[in-house]
Design a protein around this motif. Structure first.
Motif, mmCIF file in Angstrom:
data_model
loop_
_atom_site.group_PDB
_atom_site.id
_atom_site.type_symbol
_atom_site.label_atom_id
_atom_site.label_comp_id
_atom_site.label_asym_id
_atom_site.label_seq_id
_atom_site.Cartn_x
_atom_site.Cartn_y
_atom_site.Cartn_z
ATOM 1 N N PHE A 114 0.836 -1.207 0.000
ATOM 2 C CA PHE A 114 0.000 0.000 0.000
ATOM 3 C C PHE A 114 0.868 1.252 0.000
ATOM 4 C CE2 PHE A 114 -1.978 -3.552 2.039
ATOM 5 C CZ PHE A 114 -3.252 -3.569 1.517
ATOM 6 N N ARG A 115 0.621 2.124 -0.944
ATOM 7 C CA ARG A 115 1.330 3.413 -0.931
ATOM 8 C C ARG A 115 0.349 4.524 -1.276
ATOM 9 N NH1 ARG A 115 7.123 1.972 -3.927
ATOM 10 N NH2 ARG A 115 7.444 0.052 -2.734
ATOM 11 N N TYR A 116 0.392 5.563 -0.472
ATOM 12 C CA TYR A 116 -0.507 6.692 -0.695
ATOM 13 C C TYR A 116 0.123 7.587 -1.752
ATOM 14 C CZ TYR A 116 -3.851 10.330 0.398
ATOM 15 O OH TYR A 116 -4.851 11.244 0.325
ATOM 16 N N ALA A 121 -1.616 5.319 -14.448
ATOM 17 C CA ALA A 121 -1.422 3.997 -15.048
ATOM 18 C C ALA A 121 -0.178 3.344 -14.454
ATOM 19 C CB ALA A 121 -1.267 4.136 -16.553
ATOM 20 N N GLY A 122 -0.313 2.120 -13.958
ATOM 21 C CA GLY A 122 0.842 1.407 -13.404
ATOM 22 C C GLY A 122 1.247 1.883 -12.021
ATOM 23 N N ARG A 123 0.466 2.779 -11.451
ATOM 24 C CA ARG A 123 0.774 3.259 -10.092
ATOM 25 C C ARG A 123 -0.521 3.284 -9.304
ATOM 26 N NH1 ARG A 123 5.276 5.396 -8.425
ATOM 27 N NH2 ARG A 123 6.073 5.816 -10.500
ATOM 28 N N TYR A 124 -0.616 2.400 -8.344
ATOM 29 C CA TYR A 124 -1.856 2.251 -7.584
ATOM 30 C C TYR A 124 -1.573 2.428 -6.099
ATOM 31 C CZ TYR A 124 -2.799 0.010 -12.024
ATOM 32 O OH TYR A 124 -2.894 -0.258 -13.359
ATOM 33 N N ARG A 125 -2.638 2.559 -5.326
ATOM 34 C CA ARG A 125 -2.457 2.662 -3.879
ATOM 35 C C ARG A 125 -2.434 1.289 -3.223
ATOM 36 N NH1 ARG A 125 -5.816 8.224 -2.476
ATOM 37 N NH2 ARG A 125 -4.216 9.565 -3.384
ATOM 38 N N TRP A 128 0.350 -5.433 -5.966
ATOM 39 C CA TRP A 128 0.845 -6.740 -5.508
ATOM 40 C C TRP A 128 2.326 -6.902 -5.827
ATOM 41 C CZ3 TRP A 128 -4.147 -5.856 -5.906
ATOM 42 C CH2 TRP A 128 -5.033 -6.566 -5.091
ATOM 43 N N GLN A 129 3.021 -7.519 -4.920
ATOM 44 C CA GLN A 129 4.426 -7.835 -5.182
ATOM 45 C C GLN A 129 4.725 -9.297 -4.909
ATOM 46 O OE1 GLN A 129 7.310 -5.480 -3.097
ATOM 47 N NE2 GLN A 129 7.055 -3.703 -4.429
ATOM 48 N N PHE A 130 5.577 -9.856 -5.771
ATOM 49 C CA PHE A 130 6.227 -11.145 -5.517
ATOM 50 C C PHE A 130 7.592 -10.789 -4.945
ATOM 51 C CE2 PHE A 130 8.944 -14.455 -7.969
ATOM 52 C CZ PHE A 130 9.114 -15.229 -6.837
ATOM 53 N N VAL A 259 20.016 4.017 -8.014
ATOM 54 C CA VAL A 259 20.356 4.040 -6.588
ATOM 55 C C VAL A 259 19.271 3.430 -5.719
ATOM 56 C CG1 VAL A 259 21.913 5.986 -6.742
ATOM 57 C CG2 VAL A 259 19.471 6.397 -6.377
ATOM 58 N N ARG A 260 18.067 3.193 -6.270
ATOM 59 C CA ARG A 260 16.919 2.716 -5.491
ATOM 60 C C ARG A 260 16.566 3.758 -4.437
ATOM 61 N NH1 ARG A 260 13.838 -0.660 -6.991
ATOM 62 N NH2 ARG A 260 13.533 -1.719 -5.020
ATOM 63 N N GLY A 261 15.309 3.798 -4.073
ATOM 64 C CA GLY A 261 14.871 4.886 -3.209
ATOM 65 C C GLY A 261 15.082 4.685 -1.715
ATOM 66 N N GLN A 282 8.932 3.441 -15.656
ATOM 67 C CA GLN A 282 8.463 2.635 -14.539
ATOM 68 C C GLN A 282 9.157 1.287 -14.511
ATOM 69 O OE1 GLN A 282 4.209 2.467 -14.783
ATOM 70 N NE2 GLN A 282 3.982 4.368 -13.658
ATOM 71 N N ALA A 283 9.865 1.049 -13.427
ATOM 72 C CA ALA A 283 10.507 -0.254 -13.282
ATOM 73 C C ALA A 283 9.426 -1.309 -13.052
ATOM 74 C CB ALA A 283 11.475 -0.235 -12.111
ATOM 75 N N LEU A 284 9.662 -2.494 -13.632
ATOM 76 C CA LEU A 284 8.750 -3.613 -13.397
ATOM 77 C C LEU A 284 8.994 -4.222 -12.023
ATOM 78 C CD1 LEU A 284 8.973 -5.757 -16.626
ATOM 79 C CD2 LEU A 284 7.008 -4.447 -15.841
ATOM 80 N N GLY A 285 10.242 -4.130 -11.601
ATOM 81 C CA GLY A 285 10.594 -4.722 -10.318
ATOM 82 C C GLY A 285 12.000 -4.291 -9.970
ATOM 83 N N GLY A 286 12.380 -4.529 -8.735
ATOM 84 C CA GLY A 286 13.738 -4.144 -8.369
ATOM 85 C C GLY A 286 14.093 -4.684 -7.010
ATOM 86 N N ILE A 309 8.954 -7.736 -6.997
ATOM 87 C CA ILE A 309 8.512 -7.664 -8.392
ATOM 88 C C ILE A 309 7.036 -7.320 -8.393
ATOM 89 C CG2 ILE A 309 7.881 -9.199 -10.301
ATOM 90 C CD1 ILE A 309 10.675 -10.322 -10.214
ATOM 91 N N GLY A 310 6.683 -6.206 -9.051
ATOM 92 C CA GLY A 310 5.295 -5.772 -9.065
ATOM 93 C C GLY A 310 4.473 -6.595 -10.049
ATOM 94 N N LEU A 311 3.384 -7.186 -9.565
ATOM 95 C CA LEU A 311 2.564 -8.008 -10.466
ATOM 96 C C LEU A 311 1.654 -7.139 -11.338
ATOM 97 C CD1 LEU A 311 1.594 -11.077 -8.262
ATOM 98 C CD2 LEU A 311 3.528 -10.757 -9.800
HETATM 99 P P1 AMP Z 1 9.929 -0.240 -5.409
HETATM 100 O O1 AMP Z 1 10.135 -0.817 -4.069
HETATM 101 O O2 AMP Z 1 9.323 1.130 -5.399
HETATM 102 O O3 AMP Z 1 11.117 -0.328 -6.312
HETATM 103 O O4 AMP Z 1 8.821 -1.161 -6.061
HETATM 104 C C1 AMP Z 1 9.104 -2.437 -6.564
HETATM 105 C C2 AMP Z 1 8.101 -2.762 -7.626
HETATM 106 O O5 AMP Z 1 6.781 -2.717 -7.093
HETATM 107 C C3 AMP Z 1 8.058 -1.748 -8.758
HETATM 108 O O6 AMP Z 1 9.028 -2.042 -9.709
HETATM 109 C C4 AMP Z 1 6.659 -1.907 -9.285
HETATM 110 O O7 AMP Z 1 6.529 -3.000 -10.142
HETATM 111 C C5 AMP Z 1 5.889 -2.192 -8.041
HETATM 112 N N1 AMP Z 1 5.284 -0.950 -7.540
HETATM 113 C C6 AMP Z 1 5.805 -0.047 -6.682
HETATM 114 N N2 AMP Z 1 4.935 0.939 -6.425
HETATM 115 C C7 AMP Z 1 3.817 0.654 -7.143
HETATM 116 C C8 AMP Z 1 2.548 1.290 -7.288
HETATM 117 N N3 AMP Z 1 2.253 2.404 -6.650
HETATM 118 N N4 AMP Z 1 1.648 0.703 -8.118
HETATM 119 C C9 AMP Z 1 1.933 -0.437 -8.769
HETATM 120 N N5 AMP Z 1 3.100 -1.078 -8.656
HETATM 121 C C10 AMP Z 1 4.039 -0.549 -7.850
#
Ligand code: AMP
Length: 438
Positions: A114-116, A121-125, A128-130, A259-261, A282-286, A309-311
């Protein structure tokens, strides 16, 4: 009259979409198991301090995006919905004394975060992550194993053109001097920095490097590079990670601006991108190495590395690549219909027996004419209709192969076996040849 909608930035996953999600979750589970990562589930709520400390106070995730939960009483602790999985998993590692288990402890989890954030598109509150974590292994071999596992996940999911971006961001030995040098560099360019970046400069200067603002492109290209400033131990580690990746045939691109956040990362940092995605932003995962995190959360110094990895973005990318839909596993093989519109008892009983024997079956429970019942069976794309009529008194039913348009009388006692046999022959594309007896 109020019209209720899902909360802003959250989505319903409808049955038309969930087969793909289920497939990805099964793939994640299967790969984690094959690589020796065991499932863990942590609560979606944690004390807010787990993230404040573990992710870092001066990060977007904590400063702006943390879903905080207002306590109901004075003495209640302050909670937050998890914005990422690693801090909670490491909290669990410390809490349950996993440092006394054989190391490394390799863990996997898939679930909502969950992120506020401002939805787009591709950014939700809620997304899902694997997630994969190896805690207690200093690397560098496990770094490569995890990067490779992520690449394989995308490939097995059917996504093409995924690129691995790789960097090392040093450690507490070499990073402070680099951070000082970088700060001085950006201060020299302060007049050219966008206001947001100037504000970040004094608080978390590394973040400027992965700014997406076009005004930063030229300034960042000329910035000092961490990979030229690594201490010997970090440089050796980074070289060895690359050597392991080369040996595993995992292609990657070195990206000194990655550098990752999050505050807790040390050394190896990586992200997955897919070529051709709009903006490439937008990174798919990291993921990355976090050798300081266990200690930050109250454990003894223990190295670790993992990825998230963001699903949601993976599903979007698969759709953009025109990936084939996944067959809906809830399609029944058999629909049980009846000539007597009122006799739903026998239909339900026979469907129940078929299900008990492992066949996907639906009983037609609407009181309507046989013709309508058969139409609805065809609409369901069922393979067979079991038709209950006068033969039932003798213990027989009609079994109709709907696509083939053929029909035969089958004793109830043989029904499940006959259905399974014909269905298997149909799925393997052979004609309904003789039973093989197995
Ligand atoms: P992060 O920890 O920000 O690098 O996020 C890892 C992965 O989670 C990202 O590469 C995205 O695939 C996914 N992700 C992060 N934030 C969001 C978001 N707000 N909505 C959808 N996917 C997200």
């Amino acid at each position: 009259m109020p019209t209720f909608r899902a909360a802003r930035g959250t989505r319903d996953l409808l049955p038309t979409e969930t087969p793909l999600w289920s497939r990805l979750e099964r793939l994640a589970d299967d790969l984690a198991t094959r690589y020796g990562y065991r499932r863990i589930e942590t609560p979606m709520l944690e004390q807010a301090a787990v993230f404040e400390r573990g992710v870092g106070e001066v990060t977007d995730i904590v400063e702006k995006e943390l879903f905080r939960i207002t306590p109901r009483s004075e003495e209640a602790e302050s909670w937050a919905l998890r914005p990422e999985p690693t801090a909670g998993i490491v909290r669990a590692y410390v809490q349950h004394g996993m440092q006394t288990w054989p190391q490394p402890v390799k863990l996997a989890m898939t679930g909502p975060m969950f992120r506020y954030d401002r939805p787009q598109a591709g950014r939700y509150r809620q997304f899902w992550q694997f997630d994969i974590e190896a805690i207690g292994d200093p690397g560098p071999g496990v770094d490569a194993e995890i990067v490779e596992l992520g690449s394989r996940f995308y490939r097995d999911a059917g996504l093409t053109g995924v690129e691995v971006l790789l960097n090392s961001i040093g450690d507490p030995v070499c990073r402070p001097a680099y951070v000082a040098e970088l700060t001085a560099y950006y201060r020299d360019h302060a007049a050219d920095l966008p206001a947001v970046e100037r504000d970040r400069l004094e608080r978390n200067v590394l973040r400027l490097l992965d700014s997406k603002d076009p005004a930063m492109t030229a300034i960042n290209a000329a910035a000092p590079r961490i990979t030229d400033r690594l201490c010997d131990a970090c440089a050796e580690h980074f070289a060895s990670v690359r050597e392991h990746l080369d040996a595993l045939d995992v292609p990657y691109r070195l990206e000194p601006g990655l550098v990752r956040g999050l505050d807790y990362y040390t050394r190896t940092a990586f992200e997955y991108y897919v070529a051709g995605r709009e903006g490439q932003q937008q990174a798919l995962g990291g993921g990355g190495r976090y050798d300081g995190l266990v200690e930050l959360l109250g454990g003894k110094p223990t190295p670790g590395i993992g990825f998230g990895i963001g699903l949601d973005r993976l599903v979007l990318a698969l759709q953009e690549q025109g990936a084939r839909g996944v067959a809906d596993p809830a399609v029944p093989t058999v629909v049980v219909v009846g000539a007597d519109p009122a006799d739903t008892v026998a239909r339900l009983r026979i469907a129940t027996e078929l299900r008990a024997a492992g066949v996907a079956a639906r009983a037609e429970l609407a009181r309507r004419k046989l013709g309508k019942q058969l139409e609805s069976a065809a609409r369901d794309q069922a393979h067979f209709a079991v038709i209950l009529g006068d033969e039932l008194t003798a213990g027989d039913v009609q079994l109709r192969d709907l696509p083939a348009g053929t029909q035969k009388v089958v004793p109830l006692a043989d029904l499940a076996r006959e259905v399974a046999r014909s269905h298997a022959a149909h799925r393997h594309g052979t004609s309904e040849g003789p039973a093989t007896g197995d």
